[in-house]
Scaffold this motif. Structure first.
Motif, short mmCIF file in Angstrom:
data_model
loop_
_atom_site.label_atom_id
_atom_site.label_comp_id
_atom_site.label_asym_id
_atom_site.label_seq_id
_atom_site.Cartn_x
_atom_site.Cartn_y
_atom_site.Cartn_z
N GLN A 1 21.77 71.41 -4.91
CA GLN A 1 22.80 71.99 -5.76
C GLN A 1 23.44 70.96 -6.68
O GLN A 1 24.37 71.29 -7.42
CB GLN A 1 23.88 72.63 -4.88
CG GLN A 1 23.35 73.73 -3.98
CD GLN A 1 24.32 74.10 -2.86
OE1 GLN A 1 25.19 73.30 -2.50
NE2 GLN A 1 24.14 75.28 -2.31
N MET B 1 24.35 71.76 -10.33
CA MET B 1 25.06 73.01 -10.59
C MET B 1 26.56 72.78 -10.55
O MET B 1 27.15 72.51 -9.50
CB MET B 1 24.66 74.05 -9.55
CG MET B 1 23.16 74.27 -9.49
SD MET B 1 22.71 75.40 -8.15
CE MET B 1 20.93 75.15 -8.08
N ARG C 1 29.04 74.68 -10.57
CA ARG C 1 29.88 75.59 -9.79
C ARG C 1 30.08 75.10 -8.35
O ARG C 1 30.96 75.61 -7.65
CB ARG C 1 29.30 76.99 -9.77
CG ARG C 1 27.97 77.15 -9.06
CD ARG C 1 27.50 78.60 -9.16
NE ARG C 1 26.27 78.87 -8.43
CZ ARG C 1 25.07 78.73 -8.97
NH1 ARG C 1 24.94 78.33 -10.21
NH2 ARG C 1 23.99 79.00 -8.25
N TYR C 2 29.30 74.12 -7.91
CA TYR C 2 29.45 73.62 -6.56
C TYR C 2 30.41 72.43 -6.47
O TYR C 2 30.56 71.82 -5.41
CB TYR C 2 28.09 73.24 -5.98
CG TYR C 2 27.25 74.45 -5.66
CD1 TYR C 2 26.27 74.89 -6.54
CD2 TYR C 2 27.47 75.19 -4.50
CE1 TYR C 2 25.52 76.03 -6.26
CE2 TYR C 2 26.73 76.33 -4.22
CZ TYR C 2 25.75 76.73 -5.12
OH TYR C 2 25.01 77.85 -4.84
N ASP D 1 34.33 71.18 -6.88
CA ASP D 1 35.66 71.78 -6.81
C ASP D 1 36.71 71.05 -7.62
O ASP D 1 37.69 71.65 -8.07
CB ASP D 1 36.11 71.83 -5.35
CG ASP D 1 35.14 72.60 -4.48
OD1 ASP D 1 34.68 72.06 -3.46
OD2 ASP D 1 34.84 73.77 -4.83
N TRP E 1 37.67 68.27 -10.76
CA TRP E 1 37.16 67.71 -12.02
C TRP E 1 38.22 66.85 -12.69
O TRP E 1 39.42 67.15 -12.62
CB TRP E 1 36.78 68.84 -12.99
CG TRP E 1 35.62 69.64 -12.54
CD1 TRP E 1 35.61 70.63 -11.61
CD2 TRP E 1 34.27 69.53 -13.01
NE1 TRP E 1 34.34 71.15 -11.47
CE2 TRP E 1 33.50 70.48 -12.32
CE3 TRP E 1 33.65 68.71 -13.95
CZ2 TRP E 1 32.13 70.64 -12.54
CZ3 TRP E 1 32.30 68.87 -14.18
CH2 TRP E 1 31.55 69.83 -13.47
#
Length: 125
Positions: A105, A108, A110-111, A113, A115
């Motif tokens: 992953q 990706m 979206r994995y 949490d 930033w």
């Protein structure tokens, strides 16, 4: 409160080098995969590199493979991205991210949490 702060961006000539750093506060990064993504003007965000929790495995996007090296220092709660042989197409805002992404992953977004706001890298003569 978790804070993710990138530094080290700037203006560099083609063929030059930059080292980005990402410092995390508010949690311990040892249990998280860490990654760098970038977004150029008018383009979608793209994966650059990721590193597993131990730091023994790093994965790179094809455009940067062989030129960029990601490392982590869990004791200092930070990661670095050494960028060599920079090209104009590397120009972008670079974001650091952390999350529970598994190796499959890593690319990706979206994995991840948490930033950072990003640091600008401009490669131009």
């Amino acid at each position: 409160q978790v804070q993710v702060v990138e530094s080290g961006g700037g203006l560099v000539q083609p063929g030059g080098s930059l080292k980005l750093s990402c410092t995390v506060s508010g949690l311990t990064i040892t249990t998280y995969a860490m990654a760098w993504f970038r977004q150029a003007p008018g383009k979608e965000r793209e994966f650059v590199a990721a590193i597993n929790r131990s730091g023994r495995y790093a994965q790179y996007a094809s455009p940067v493979k062989g030129r960029f090296t990601m490392s982590r220092d869990n004791a200092k709660n930070m990661v670095d991205l050494q960028m060599n042989d920079l090209l104009p197409e590397d120009t972008a805002i670079y974001h650091c991210a952390l999350g529970n992404a598994l190796q499959v992953q890593f690319e990706m977004a979206r994995y991840y949490d948490y930033w950072g706001q990003g640091t600008q890298v401009t490669v131009s003569s």
